[in-house]
Design a protein around this motif. Structure first.
Motif, PDB file in Angstrom:
ATOM      1  N   SER A   1       0.834  -1.198   0.000  1.00 15.93           N
ATOM      2  CA  SER A   1       0.000   0.000   0.000  1.00 15.93           C
ATOM      3  C   SER A   1       0.871   1.251   0.000  1.00 15.93           C
ATOM      4  O   SER A   1       0.644   2.192  -0.777  1.00 15.93           O
ATOM      5  CB  SER A   1      -0.925   0.003   1.218  1.00 15.93           C
ATOM      6  N   TYR A   2       1.855   1.268   0.890  1.00 17.46           N
ATOM      7  CA  TYR A   2       2.729   2.436   0.980  1.00 17.46           C
ATOM      8  C   TYR A   2       3.501   2.642  -0.319  1.00 17.46           C
ATOM      9  O   TYR A   2       3.580   3.769  -0.831  1.00 17.46           O
ATOM     10  CB  TYR A   2       3.708   2.275   2.145  1.00 17.46           C
ATOM     11  N   GLU A   3       4.049   1.592  -0.873  1.00 16.74           N
ATOM     12  CA  GLU A   3       4.838   1.730  -2.096  1.00 16.74           C
ATOM     13  C   GLU A   3       3.954   2.085  -3.291  1.00 16.74           C
ATOM     14  O   GLU A   3       4.375   2.801  -4.194  1.00 16.74           O
ATOM     15  CB  GLU A   3       5.606   0.438  -2.364  1.00 16.74           C
ATOM     16  N   PHE A   4       2.717   1.618  -3.298  1.00 14.68           N
ATOM     17  CA  PHE A   4       1.797   1.893  -4.396  1.00 14.68           C
ATOM     18  C   PHE A   4       1.438   3.379  -4.466  1.00 14.68           C
ATOM     19  O   PHE A   4       1.372   3.960  -5.558  1.00 14.68           O
ATOM     20  CB  PHE A   4       0.524   1.064  -4.215  1.00 14.68           C
ATOM     21  N   ALA A   5       1.198   3.998  -3.323  1.00 11.45           N
ATOM     22  CA  ALA A   5       0.783   5.403  -3.296  1.00 11.45           C
ATOM     23  C   ALA A   5       1.289   6.069  -2.021  1.00 11.45           C
ATOM     24  O   ALA A   5       0.524   6.312  -1.080  1.00 11.45           O
ATOM     25  CB  ALA A   5      -0.737   5.514  -3.398  1.00 11.45           C
ATOM     26  N   PRO A   6       2.585   6.353  -1.939  1.00  7.15           N
ATOM     27  CA  PRO A   6       3.133   6.938  -0.702  1.00  7.15           C
ATOM     28  C   PRO A   6       2.484   8.257  -0.331  1.00  7.15           C
ATOM     29  O   PRO A   6       2.403   8.603   0.858  1.00  7.15           O
ATOM     30  CB  PRO A   6       4.623   7.103  -1.021  1.00  7.15           C
ATOM     31  N   GLU A   7       1.985   9.006  -1.331  1.00  6.00           N
ATOM     32  CA  GLU A   7       1.331  10.274  -1.021  1.00  6.00           C
ATOM     33  C   GLU A   7       0.021  10.068  -0.257  1.00  6.00           C
ATOM     34  O   GLU A   7      -0.428  10.944   0.488  1.00  6.00           O
ATOM     35  CB  GLU A   7       1.064  11.066  -2.309  1.00  6.00           C
ATOM     36  N   LYS A   8      -0.597   8.902  -0.412  1.00  4.29           N
ATOM     37  CA  LYS A   8      -1.835   8.601   0.313  1.00  4.29           C
ATOM     38  C   LYS A   8      -1.582   7.849   1.614  1.00  4.29           C
ATOM     39  O   LYS A   8      -2.369   7.949   2.558  1.00  4.29           O
ATOM     40  CB  LYS A   8      -2.775   7.781  -0.577  1.00  4.29           C
ATOM     41  N   PHE A   9      -0.516   7.070   1.666  1.00  6.63           N
ATOM     42  CA  PHE A   9      -0.294   6.184   2.809  1.00  6.63           C
ATOM     43  C   PHE A   9       0.845   6.653   3.717  1.00  6.63           C
ATOM     44  O   PHE A   9       1.374   5.881   4.503  1.00  6.63           O
ATOM     45  CB  PHE A   9      -0.034   4.761   2.324  1.00  6.63           C
ATOM     46  N   SER A  10       1.178   7.926   3.646  1.00  5.50           N
ATOM     47  CA  SER A  10       2.166   8.482   4.574  1.00  5.50           C
ATOM     48  C   SER A  10       1.501   9.177   5.752  1.00  5.50           C
ATOM     49  O   SER A  10       2.144   9.933   6.473  1.00  5.50           O
ATOM     50  CB  SER A  10       3.083   9.469   3.839  1.00  5.50           C
ATOM     51  N   PHE A  11       0.214   8.940   5.953  1.00  7.85           N
ATOM     52  CA  PHE A  11      -0.491   9.575   7.070  1.00  7.85           C
ATOM     53  C   PHE A  11       0.173   9.191   8.394  1.00  7.85           C
ATOM     54  O   PHE A  11       0.628   8.064   8.576  1.00  7.85           O
ATOM     55  CB  PHE A  11      -1.980   9.217   7.062  1.00  7.85           C
ATOM     56  N   ASP A  12       0.205  10.154   9.308  1.00  6.50           N
ATOM     57  CA  ASP A  12       0.951  10.005  10.561  1.00  6.50           C
ATOM     58  C   ASP A  12       0.092  10.526  11.704  1.00  6.50           C
ATOM     59  O   ASP A  12       0.254  11.657  12.168  1.00  6.50           O
ATOM     60  CB  ASP A  12       2.267  10.782  10.456  1.00  6.50           C
TER      61      ASP A  12
ATOM     62  N   ALA B   1      -8.705  -4.064   3.222  1.00  4.05           N
ATOM     63  CA  ALA B   1      -9.616  -2.926   3.386  1.00  4.05           C
ATOM     64  C   ALA B   1      -8.846  -1.623   3.561  1.00  4.05           C
ATOM     65  O   ALA B   1      -9.243  -0.576   3.027  1.00  4.05           O
ATOM     66  CB  ALA B   1     -10.538  -3.165   4.575  1.00  4.05           C
ATOM     67  N   LEU B   2      -7.746  -1.670   4.293  1.00  2.00           N
ATOM     68  CA  LEU B   2      -6.942  -0.463   4.490  1.00  2.00           C
ATOM     69  C   LEU B   2      -6.392   0.049   3.159  1.00  2.00           C
ATOM     70  O   LEU B   2      -6.336   1.255   2.917  1.00  2.00           O
ATOM     71  CB  LEU B   2      -5.806  -0.747   5.471  1.00  2.00           C
ATOM     72  N   PHE B   3      -6.004  -0.873   2.280  1.00  2.00           N
ATOM     73  CA  PHE B   3      -5.522  -0.449   0.965  1.00  2.00           C
ATOM     74  C   PHE B   3      -6.611   0.300   0.205  1.00  2.00           C
ATOM     75  O   PHE B   3      -6.381   1.381  -0.338  1.00  2.00           O
ATOM     76  CB  PHE B   3      -5.046  -1.649   0.142  1.00  2.00           C
ATOM     77  N   ILE B   4      -7.812  -0.258   0.143  1.00  2.00           N
ATOM     78  CA  ILE B   4      -8.832   0.364  -0.717  1.00  2.00           C
ATOM     79  C   ILE B   4      -9.321   1.681  -0.136  1.00  2.00           C
ATOM     80  O   ILE B   4      -9.483   2.675  -0.872  1.00  2.00           O
ATOM     81  CB  ILE B   4      -9.993  -0.597  -1.034  1.00  2.00           C
ATOM     82  N   PHE B   5      -9.540   1.741   1.174  1.00  2.00           N
ATOM     83  CA  PHE B   5     -10.044   2.994   1.734  1.00  2.00           C
ATOM     84  C   PHE B   5      -8.937   4.039   1.848  1.00  2.00           C
ATOM     85  O   PHE B   5      -9.203   5.241   1.796  1.00  2.00           O
ATOM     86  CB  PHE B   5     -10.736   2.744   3.063  1.00  2.00           C
ATOM     87  N   GLY B   6      -7.701   3.582   1.979  1.00  2.00           N
ATOM     88  CA  GLY B   6      -6.594   4.528   1.881  1.00  2.00           C
ATOM     89  C   GLY B   6      -6.468   5.109   0.489  1.00  2.00           C
ATOM     90  O   GLY B   6      -6.195   6.303   0.312  1.00  2.00           O
ATOM     91  N   TYR B   7      -6.718   4.278  -0.503  1.00  2.00           N
ATOM     92  CA  TYR B   7      -6.666   4.741  -1.892  1.00  2.00           C
ATOM     93  C   TYR B   7      -7.721   5.807  -2.154  1.00  2.00           C
ATOM     94  O   TYR B   7      -7.470   6.795  -2.852  1.00  2.00           O
ATOM     95  CB  TYR B   7      -6.875   3.557  -2.835  1.00  2.00           C
ATOM     96  N   TYR B   8      -8.925   5.633  -1.607  1.00  2.00           N
ATOM     97  CA  TYR B   8     -10.003   6.596  -1.823  1.00  2.00           C
ATOM     98  C   TYR B   8      -9.896   7.814  -0.916  1.00  2.00           C
ATOM     99  O   TYR B   8     -10.714   8.736  -1.011  1.00  2.00           O
ATOM    100  CB  TYR B   8     -11.358   5.924  -1.604  1.00  2.00           C
ATOM    101  N   SER B   9      -8.917   7.832  -0.024  1.00  2.00           N
ATOM    102  CA  SER B   9      -8.779   8.936   0.926  1.00  2.00           C
ATOM    103  C   SER B   9      -7.888  10.031   0.372  1.00  2.00           C
ATOM    104  O   SER B   9      -7.125   9.839  -0.569  1.00  2.00           O
ATOM    105  CB  SER B   9      -8.190   8.425   2.245  1.00  2.00           C
TER     106      SER B   9
END
Length: 545
Positions: free
Chosen positions: A192-203, A536-544
């Motif tokens: 997930s992180y490697e696919f879209a780091p701009e979406k999955f870098s939430f902290d 689920a985290l991948f898909i909802f992270g993608y839509y976030s």
């Protein structure tokens, strides 16, 4: 469709207007209870015991102003003997941000949002579930540090003394830990992180480390401990006794000092294990500049991958998480090692294994063809058509039923539908095609309430969600279990097989060949898993955003 602009204000008495839905015993509105992105495909289903009296629905905002009006589309489906009248409504043209509800024949839906950030709260909730699942000295949520004596002994190896297998995640509602699902979950977090780091870098905890990588490290540390010998790893910690000891908190487990570890290795396990460590090696090198940990992950991945040909012909006799093939996992491992080393022999192996993957239109912890085809398509475009074949199967299945379910009901329906969304996202990434966008949205919305039961299957997401989740910690916290996505409805034949058919309850009238039950004891429909939550985290992270 008509958009209505009001140039005057109608003042309504609060006696007649409320943000709460107006319900009926004869007519029900089923839709995604969270909301939509402005550009989303937006639909709902109406199910009724009686013929429809009206032909038009309205959508109103939080000020009770009518914003959208259109006709219903009656459908030629029949749900069951209770509901003979069904209709479909489409409000995709409503794209202005705001809070709304649907009204039809004086019945009001739950309020929903249209907003660019509508799914961020879902993503933030899903990541918390992994903190609850943490085992050992890993700063868990909702329970104390637990199982510090893992593992008391090793079964299946010449040296049976105990070894350090603390850490990792409890697999589901119980306290067993599995190498296979830990590998799958860890891989999905890293992918997930490697696919879209701009979406999955939430902290969310503001420690300068992306939360998803912080969680993945819990899995990685456990996986590395599992490789306790040069030619072996631990496949499971704890046995079936865990399921028979009754409800208890993990730090009060009666088996704290008696949790054995089991040595077993098959090619599917080798593949996912090596893939997880190989992708981790890149991220820890590129993101954290931690060469020591990166090298440890990569060297372990290569070492374990080399054992694949020394394993006997595939015969997976695992009681839990039994697999039916291994080529997809070995292909995934090989391509990830290639991506980390640029050693062509691994790419050659990946493509060879990829060609041997048989068709399997499924997604679960053990069925990852869509993901493998996505990875291999970068080097051989024929894998794009193989991914599309999977999506065509899903599309045909979706077109054949009332709610557009793209995947057959099974033990893990919500996870499989999340896999449909994932597959659609991967195909779009490869091709820029929007062909399967609607398919993805229907599957996403099923999880969030656009289903016959009107349930969002993620705890505390939406207005109607599971409150009696099959999980020890939920049991002792009045059902509270942040971010847990339960397995969802399953075939009635499966529930009958395990003697879990529910007595009459609030869902009985809506059941058909599939059944949902919100009960603590129902481990088929109402148990969450780390693997399901990872997808689920991948898909909802993608839509976030």
């Amino acid at each position: 469709m008509k958009i209505i602009r009001f140039y005057f204000i109608i003042v309504l008495s609060l006696l007649f207007y409320s943000c709460n839905p107006i319900t009926s015993e004869t007519l029900f509105l089923r839709l995604n209870q969270i909301g939509f992105l402005p550009g989303d495909f937006k639909t709902a289903i109406i199910i009724s015991r009686n013929p429809f009296e009206e032909k038009v629905f309205t959508i109103k905002n939080s000020d009770d102003e009518t914003i959208f009006v259109d006709s219903i589309q009656q459908l030629p489906f029949k749900l069951n003997s209770n509901f003979n009248y069904l209709a479909y409504i489409d409000f995709s043209d409503l794209n202005k941000s705001g809070e709304y509800f649907i009204e039809f024949q004086k019945v009001k839906s739950y309020a929903f949002m249209i907003d660019e950030n509508v799914f961020s709260a879902v993503r933030d909730s899903l990541i918390k579930f992994f903190q609850v699942q943490r085992c050992g000295p890993t700063n868990p949520l909702l329970h104390n540090v637990c199982h510090l004596q893992d593992a008391s002994k090793v079964i299946g190896y010449t040296d049976s003394t105990g070894i350090d297998l603390t850490g990792g995640w409890h697999d589901a509602g119980d306290y067993i830990k599995f190498l296979y699902t830990t590998s799958f979950t860890t891989y999905m977090l890293l992918f997930s992180y490697e696919f879209a780091p701009e979406k999955f870098s939430f902290d969310l905890d503001n420690d300068s480390v992306p939360d998803i990588l912080q969680e993945a490290r819990v899995g990685l540390d456990f996986l590395l401990r599992c490789n306790f010998a040069e030619d072996a790893f631990i496949s499971q910690v704890q046995d079936d006794r865990d399921h028979k000891a009754g409800w208890r908190l993990p730090d009060e487990d009666v088996f704290t000092f008696d949790r054995p570890a089991f040595v077993k290795m098959n090619r599917g396990q080798i593949g996912l294990y090596a893939a997880s460590l190989a992708i981790a090696s890149r991220i820890w090198n590129d993101r954290f500049y931690d060469n020591e940990f990166s090298d440890k992950c990569l060297n372990t991945a290569r070492k374990i991958f080399e054992l694949r040909n020394s394993i006997d012909d595939f015969a997976d006799d695992e009681k839990y998480y039994n697999q039916n093939e291994f080529y997809s996992k070995l292909a995934l491992a090989a391509v990830e090692i290639f991506n980390s080393t640029n050693d062509g022999k691994y790419l050659k192996s990946a493509l060879e294994y990829g060609k041997r993957i048989r068709e399997n239109n499924w997604w679960s912890w053990g069925d990852v063809n869509a993901l493998v085809f996505y990875k291999l398509a970068k080097y051989d475009s024929t894998f794009i058509s193989r991914l599309k074949t999977i999506l065509n199967f899903y599309q045909n299945h979706s077109d054949s039923n009332l709610f557009g379910e793209a995947h057959p009901y099974n033990w893990g329906t919500t996870h499989s539908l999340a896999g449909v969304v994932l597959s659609s996202i991967l195909y779009k990434k490869l091709t820029d095609s929007e062909e399967f966008d609607k398919l993805a949205i229907l599957s996403r919305d099923f999880i969030l309430g656009r289903n016959v039961w009107g349930m969002s299957f993620i705890y505390n997401i939406g207005k109607n969600f599971p409150k009696r989740i099959h999980h020890h910690i939920a049991y002792f916290n009045q059902g509270y279990l942040p971010g847990a996505m339960v397995s969802g409805p399953a075939p009635d034949s499966l529930l009958k097989k395990f003697n879990l058919l529910p007595s009459k309850n609030e869902f009985t009238d809506f059941n058909f060949s599939a059944i949902y039950s919100d009960e603590f004891e129902n481990y088929i429909t109402n148990e969450p898993t780390i693997s399901g939550n990872a997808t689920a985290l991948f898909i909802f992270g993608y839509y976030s955003n």
